[in-house]
Design a protein around this motif. Sequence first.
Motif, mmCIF file in Angstrom:
data_model
loop_
_atom_site.group_PDB
_atom_site.id
_atom_site.type_symbol
_atom_site.label_atom_id
_atom_site.label_comp_id
_atom_site.label_asym_id
_atom_site.label_seq_id
_atom_site.Cartn_x
_atom_site.Cartn_y
_atom_site.Cartn_z
ATOM 1 N N HIS A 204 0.965 -1.153 -0.040
ATOM 2 C CA HIS A 204 -0.141 0.000 0.008
ATOM 3 C C HIS A 204 0.808 1.266 0.152
ATOM 4 C CE1 HIS A 204 -3.426 2.458 2.256
ATOM 5 N NE2 HIS A 204 -2.996 2.877 1.084
ATOM 6 N N VAL A 205 0.508 2.113 -1.085
ATOM 7 C CA VAL A 205 1.364 3.390 -0.982
ATOM 8 C C VAL A 205 0.420 4.435 -1.173
ATOM 9 C CG1 VAL A 205 3.602 2.431 -1.787
ATOM 10 C CG2 VAL A 205 2.019 3.002 -3.557
ATOM 11 N N VAL A 206 0.802 5.632 -0.762
ATOM 12 C CA VAL A 206 0.007 6.910 -1.131
ATOM 13 C C VAL A 206 0.882 7.875 -2.065
ATOM 14 C CG1 VAL A 206 -1.123 8.749 -0.088
ATOM 15 C CG2 VAL A 206 -1.285 6.620 0.916
ATOM 16 N N VAL A 207 0.300 8.248 -3.186
ATOM 17 C CA VAL A 207 1.238 9.338 -4.013
ATOM 18 C C VAL A 207 0.517 10.432 -3.958
ATOM 19 C CG1 VAL A 207 2.137 9.454 -6.113
ATOM 20 C CG2 VAL A 207 1.821 7.182 -5.461
ATOM 21 N N ASP A 208 1.400 11.377 -3.340
ATOM 22 C CA ASP A 208 0.896 12.737 -3.190
ATOM 23 C C ASP A 208 1.973 13.648 -4.112
ATOM 24 O OD1 ASP A 208 -0.472 15.212 -2.352
ATOM 25 O OD2 ASP A 208 0.827 15.312 -0.527
ATOM 26 N N HIS A 209 1.735 13.672 -5.271
ATOM 27 C CA HIS A 209 2.653 14.494 -6.219
ATOM 28 C C HIS A 209 3.970 13.809 -5.997
ATOM 29 C CE1 HIS A 209 -0.688 17.199 -7.142
ATOM 30 N NE2 HIS A 209 -0.837 17.426 -5.867
ATOM 31 N N ASP A 210 4.892 14.666 -5.487
ATOM 32 C CA ASP A 210 6.450 13.953 -5.447
ATOM 33 C C ASP A 210 6.604 13.214 -4.168
ATOM 34 O OD1 ASP A 210 7.105 14.884 -7.842
ATOM 35 O OD2 ASP A 210 7.790 16.735 -7.090
ATOM 36 N N ARG A 211 5.536 13.284 -3.327
ATOM 37 C CA ARG A 211 5.822 12.631 -1.858
ATOM 38 C C ARG A 211 5.056 11.406 -2.019
ATOM 39 N NH1 ARG A 211 2.258 14.298 3.363
ATOM 40 N NH2 ARG A 211 3.321 13.044 4.753
ATOM 41 N N TRP A 212 5.746 10.448 -1.897
ATOM 42 C CA TRP A 212 5.151 8.690 -1.952
ATOM 43 C C TRP A 212 5.173 8.276 -0.479
ATOM 44 C CZ3 TRP A 212 7.023 6.017 -6.954
ATOM 45 C CH2 TRP A 212 6.637 6.600 -8.095
ATOM 46 N N ILE A 213 4.215 7.737 0.105
ATOM 47 C CA ILE A 213 4.348 7.192 1.269
ATOM 48 C C ILE A 213 4.089 5.956 1.528
ATOM 49 C CG2 ILE A 213 2.988 7.594 3.566
ATOM 50 C CD1 ILE A 213 2.023 10.277 2.482
ATOM 51 N N ILE A 214 4.836 5.140 1.997
ATOM 52 C CA ILE A 214 4.637 3.678 2.279
ATOM 53 C C ILE A 214 3.732 3.325 3.486
ATOM 54 C CG2 ILE A 214 5.884 1.435 2.657
ATOM 55 C CD1 ILE A 214 8.541 2.835 1.545
ATOM 56 N N ARG A 215 2.657 2.680 3.299
ATOM 57 C CA ARG A 215 1.676 2.289 4.158
ATOM 58 C C ARG A 215 1.910 0.951 4.759
ATOM 59 N NH1 ARG A 215 -0.297 4.897 7.480
ATOM 60 N NH2 ARG A 215 -2.423 3.861 7.575
ATOM 61 N N CYS A 216 2.143 0.019 3.956
ATOM 62 C CA CYS A 216 2.603 -1.221 4.229
ATOM 63 C C CYS A 216 3.313 -1.947 3.095
ATOM 64 C CB CYS A 216 1.580 -2.220 4.689
ATOM 65 S SG CYS A 216 0.215 -2.769 3.172
ATOM 66 N N PHE A 217 4.123 -2.969 3.531
ATOM 67 C CA PHE A 217 4.973 -3.945 2.391
ATOM 68 C C PHE A 217 4.603 -5.406 2.559
ATOM 69 C CE2 PHE A 217 9.026 -5.972 1.608
ATOM 70 C CZ PHE A 217 8.887 -5.845 0.302
ATOM 71 N N ASN A 218 4.356 -6.075 1.553
ATOM 72 C CA ASN A 218 4.552 -7.468 1.795
ATOM 73 C C ASN A 218 3.401 -8.285 2.572
ATOM 74 O OD1 ASN A 218 5.753 -9.752 0.322
ATOM 75 N ND2 ASN A 218 6.242 -10.497 2.279
ATOM 76 N N ASP A 219 2.068 -7.577 2.499
ATOM 77 C CA ASP A 219 1.107 -8.013 3.351
ATOM 78 C C ASP A 219 0.670 -9.444 2.771
ATOM 79 O OD1 ASP A 219 -1.493 -8.861 4.399
ATOM 80 O OD2 ASP A 219 -2.206 -6.736 4.686
ATOM 81 N N THR A 220 0.771 -10.600 3.359
ATOM 82 C CA THR A 220 0.189 -12.024 2.992
ATOM 83 C C THR A 220 -0.754 -12.482 3.962
ATOM 84 O OG1 THR A 220 2.403 -12.670 4.091
ATOM 85 C CG2 THR A 220 2.539 -12.288 1.653
ATOM 86 N N SER A 221 -1.271 -11.709 4.832
ATOM 87 C CA SER A 221 -2.403 -12.294 5.800
ATOM 88 C C SER A 221 -3.543 -13.299 4.874
ATOM 89 C CB SER A 221 -2.850 -11.277 6.462
ATOM 90 O OG SER A 221 -3.621 -10.344 5.920
ATOM 91 N N HIS A 222 -3.922 -12.952 3.710
ATOM 92 C CA HIS A 222 -4.507 -13.900 2.824
ATOM 93 C C HIS A 222 -4.108 -15.051 2.403
ATOM 94 C CE1 HIS A 222 -2.592 -11.047 0.495
ATOM 95 N NE2 HIS A 222 -2.731 -11.609 -0.600
ATOM 96 N N LEU A 223 -2.816 -15.349 2.474
ATOM 97 C CA LEU A 223 -1.990 -16.612 2.041
ATOM 98 C C LEU A 223 -1.490 -17.339 3.275
ATOM 99 C CD1 LEU A 223 -0.006 -14.659 -0.567
ATOM 100 C CD2 LEU A 223 -2.061 -15.885 -0.991
ATOM 101 N N SER A 224 -1.203 -16.730 4.708
ATOM 102 C CA SER A 224 -0.373 -17.404 5.918
ATOM 103 C C SER A 224 -0.966 -16.549 6.843
ATOM 104 C CB SER A 224 1.001 -17.563 5.303
ATOM 105 O OG SER A 224 1.541 -18.010 6.739
#
Length: 235
Positions: A204-224
């Motif tokens: 999950h990322v939020v793109v606000d023009h030149d500002r990119w915000i990481i909200r989460c990385f590698n969520d696999t709760s639906h897999l394991s």
Amino acid sequence: MSSPRQFRQHRFAAPSGACEILLVRHGESAAFEPDGEPFPIVDGHADPPLRDPDGLEQAEQVAERLVSTGERIDAVYVTTLQRTAQTAAPFLARTGMTASVEPDLREVFLGDWEGGLLRQKIADGDPIAMRMYEEQRWDVIPNAEPSADFESRVRAGITRIAAAHPDQLVAAFVHGGVIGQVMNIAAGTSGFRFNGADNASIHHVVVDHDRWIIRCFNDTSHLSPTFSAASEPLT
């Protein structure tokens, strides 16, 4: 007397006009067999289908996760390579949506190691593969896409999506190398720091023009149900 001022903690909210993007890595693709049929090639890139049944099942799990959240996804994007479209297909079938193609979010071009050869080179401990990891650069591979070119086109693809969807949530079905590059741009890092996204993982990322915000990385709760990537102990 007036009540004392209080400053509560609140859940993050995207800035006005920003675009939220759920980056979904495609499910597991077909295995590379050096003595078998070569993968089809699309614009120079290997184009294997999803592995049957594993990758196809992961695509169903992604669809269930995205639908079960109950939030509105306003648009869906895939790349020119079929494994992303196949991963998106169950979600599109459930929602009646259609996907747009963003060519610049196709996987990094691996030069002489396209077509699945990268997997074999890594497994065999090829010296160039080891150097690739040491230097954390894809373009150590002969004739591979230069790092600056890869970063530039990934940035352009994400920027186009964000510009088309202010104040909206988008799902983009992409590739592991692309996800790593998006995270590098957002974090101001380089190399392989964000490599290793699992098949069918969500980011999950939020793109606000030149500002990119990481909200989460590698969520696999639906897999394991577990965080650890360690194998289950043998019984």
